[in-house]
Design a protein around this motif. Sequence first.
Motif, mmCIF file in Angstrom:
data_model
loop_
_atom_site.group_PDB
_atom_site.id
_atom_site.type_symbol
_atom_site.label_atom_id
_atom_site.label_comp_id
_atom_site.label_asym_id
_atom_site.label_seq_id
_atom_site.Cartn_x
_atom_site.Cartn_y
_atom_site.Cartn_z
ATOM 1 N N ALA A 298 47.118 32.168 39.489
ATOM 2 C CA ALA A 298 46.225 32.610 38.764
ATOM 3 C C ALA A 298 45.388 34.345 39.803
ATOM 4 C CB ALA A 298 44.773 32.424 38.409
ATOM 5 N N SER A 299 45.531 34.956 38.745
ATOM 6 C CA SER A 299 45.235 36.386 39.669
ATOM 7 C C SER A 299 43.710 36.611 40.085
ATOM 8 C CB SER A 299 45.152 37.529 39.078
ATOM 9 O OG SER A 299 46.890 38.194 38.629
ATOM 10 N N SER A 300 42.681 36.842 40.956
ATOM 11 C CA SER A 300 41.830 36.909 40.663
ATOM 12 C C SER A 300 40.673 38.028 40.132
ATOM 13 C CB SER A 300 41.416 37.305 42.639
ATOM 14 O OG SER A 300 41.875 36.449 43.307
ATOM 15 N N TYR A 301 39.995 37.638 39.211
ATOM 16 C CA TYR A 301 39.470 38.627 38.446
ATOM 17 C C TYR A 301 37.780 37.907 37.669
ATOM 18 C CZ TYR A 301 39.409 41.514 33.611
ATOM 19 O OH TYR A 301 39.850 42.233 32.845
ATOM 20 N N ASP A 302 37.204 39.650 38.527
ATOM 21 C CA ASP A 302 35.955 40.011 38.245
ATOM 22 C C ASP A 302 34.836 39.053 39.189
ATOM 23 O OD1 ASP A 302 35.834 42.154 37.051
ATOM 24 O OD2 ASP A 302 35.882 41.218 34.864
ATOM 25 N N ALA A 303 35.241 38.606 40.113
ATOM 26 C CA ALA A 303 34.807 37.741 41.416
ATOM 27 C C ALA A 303 35.217 36.573 40.698
ATOM 28 C CB ALA A 303 33.715 37.559 41.966
ATOM 29 N N GLY A 304 36.315 36.273 40.219
ATOM 30 C CA GLY A 304 36.984 35.356 39.388
ATOM 31 C C GLY A 304 37.363 34.595 38.939
ATOM 32 N N VAL A 305 38.022 34.219 37.915
ATOM 33 C CA VAL A 305 39.732 33.910 37.762
ATOM 34 C C VAL A 305 40.409 34.797 36.711
ATOM 35 C CG1 VAL A 305 39.405 31.486 35.952
ATOM 36 C CG2 VAL A 305 41.902 32.435 37.114
ATOM 37 N N PHE A 306 41.837 34.903 36.647
ATOM 38 C CA PHE A 306 42.171 35.633 34.947
ATOM 39 C C PHE A 306 41.351 35.312 33.422
ATOM 40 C CE2 PHE A 306 45.876 38.003 33.306
ATOM 41 C CZ PHE A 306 44.841 39.182 32.866
ATOM 42 N N THR A 307 41.196 35.658 33.076
ATOM 43 C CA THR A 307 40.838 34.836 31.781
ATOM 44 C C THR A 307 41.795 34.380 31.312
ATOM 45 O OG1 THR A 307 40.702 37.168 30.979
ATOM 46 C CG2 THR A 307 38.769 36.682 31.575
ATOM 47 N N PRO A 308 42.595 34.228 31.208
ATOM 48 C CA PRO A 308 43.726 33.185 30.436
ATOM 49 C C PRO A 308 43.496 32.064 31.092
ATOM 50 C CG PRO A 308 44.886 35.454 30.037
ATOM 51 C CD PRO A 308 43.351 36.152 31.841
ATOM 52 N N TRP A 334 41.252 42.475 47.686
ATOM 53 C CA TRP A 334 40.572 42.289 49.259
ATOM 54 C C TRP A 334 39.666 41.080 48.628
ATOM 55 C CZ3 TRP A 334 40.668 45.032 44.316
ATOM 56 C CH2 TRP A 334 39.510 44.202 43.442
ATOM 57 N N ALA A 335 39.336 40.402 47.699
ATOM 58 C CA ALA A 335 38.632 39.234 47.846
ATOM 59 C C ALA A 335 38.685 38.207 47.038
ATOM 60 C CB ALA A 335 36.587 39.901 47.603
ATOM 61 N N PRO A 336 39.916 37.454 47.678
ATOM 62 C CA PRO A 336 40.598 36.275 46.668
ATOM 63 C C PRO A 336 39.189 34.856 46.118
ATOM 64 C CG PRO A 336 41.555 37.156 48.176
ATOM 65 C CD PRO A 336 41.082 37.353 48.423
ATOM 66 N N SER A 337 39.511 35.225 44.543
ATOM 67 C CA SER A 337 38.442 34.071 44.317
ATOM 68 C C SER A 337 38.971 33.501 43.260
ATOM 69 C CB SER A 337 37.300 35.192 43.499
ATOM 70 O OG SER A 337 37.968 35.985 42.302
ATOM 71 N N ALA A 338 40.338 33.481 42.227
ATOM 72 C CA ALA A 338 41.042 32.813 41.636
ATOM 73 C C ALA A 338 40.597 31.113 41.739
ATOM 74 C CB ALA A 338 41.952 33.172 41.631
ATOM 75 N N ALA A 339 40.906 30.737 43.572
ATOM 76 C CA ALA A 339 41.333 29.169 43.848
ATOM 77 C C ALA A 339 39.850 28.730 43.391
ATOM 78 C CB ALA A 339 42.194 29.377 45.049
ATOM 79 N N LYS A 340 38.774 29.463 44.676
ATOM 80 C CA LYS A 340 37.582 29.058 44.372
ATOM 81 C C LYS A 340 37.382 28.328 42.802
ATOM 82 C CE LYS A 340 32.938 29.660 45.442
ATOM 83 N NZ LYS A 340 31.564 30.584 45.647
ATOM 84 N N THR A 341 37.238 29.233 41.551
ATOM 85 C CA THR A 341 36.550 29.217 40.399
ATOM 86 C C THR A 341 37.384 28.177 39.588
ATOM 87 O OG1 THR A 341 36.316 31.445 40.691
ATOM 88 C CG2 THR A 341 36.203 30.511 38.454
#
Length: 382
Positions: A298-308, A334-341
């Motif tokens: 998944a793409s990172s999105y709004d400091a989280g994960v892409f909503t789908p 610039w700030a990967p966040s998807a995996a953490k979420t």
Amino acid sequence: MIKYIGVDDPQQHLFENQYHTPDGMCYNSYLICDEQTAILDTSDARTTQQWLDNLAAALEGHQPAYLIIQHLEPDHSAGITAAMKQYPGLKLVCSAKAAQMLPQYVDEAVYADRIQTVKEGDTLSLGSHTLQFIMAPMVHWPEVMVTYDSTEHVLFSADGFGKFGVYDADPDDWACEGRRYYFNICGKYGQPVSTLLKKAAALDIRKIMPLHGPVLEGQKMAEAIRLYTIWSSYGVETEGVFIATASIHGNTAAATQRLADMLKAAGCPKVATADLCRDDMAEAVEDAFRFGNIVLAASSYDAGVFTPMADFLHHLAAKGWQRRRVALIENGSWAPSAAKTMRAQLEAMKDITIVEPVVTLRGRMKADDEAKLQELINHITN
């Protein structure tokens, strides 16, 4: 004699307002004709009049004695009021929990003094047919019971062993839509389904008549029972890898397509993929349960994960997804966040093993990313 009096609704393309049913849906109901006649369940509100017509034709002028309610969900109980009014001698037979819930769906004045509750193992003689009632709470509502006809060796299985689609669809394709149906309707309730299977194993069952989908018998019935045994225990049905992707601009999707190609080249038994932005969510849930090894990308999105992807993980949690190995791929410029979420959502689930290392992409896939994917393959398939 058992007669089918159910109804197809080929225009019902969104079952429960959430599951796509391109071929429509059927609402099965049965009539046992004997010295006393028993109806098993009714139909959906959209098809109640057709169901009443089918019932009247099958009765051939006789009066029914019993209406057996196995499941109160409105797609099977919408005809209760009409049947009780049309046949004043009709008596309702249901579980105690169903009797408690019945006023939510039927005016009590309609069935006052005309209800008979049954418990585990109770029987009802119709003449040559004897019905045995088996409680099946949380398959998939708390009031559910199933009915065994010891004369014709038939299990009326309520929502168990159902499938999406119309009644006369080719039963040879039962597993595909039967699987999607099971994991999205009953998936959370593996233990209650397993309990019901153990009870059923003590019976001489030669046909299964569910509330949705075709009658199962012979080898088709045996295969359905085999699959239900796997599904209800959250076992792995298919060896291989399922890749679910939520990609914003296509870069994450390109990486998972490359991963799928590499897995196939490495001899992976089966690789299934889902584009969570476009594909049917219920099918993605089905494959997540079907396979033991899963890759979430998944793409990172709004400091989280892409909503789908967040939505997909929410669906899995709601259905009690468990006992799986999961690898994670994230993409962040610039700030990967998807995996953490994703990890946080997965850690709240039962028996989920997160395969290390997590693969982090930065925008488009580059030459050194392929080595990361290869390392992921080595870990997810071993």
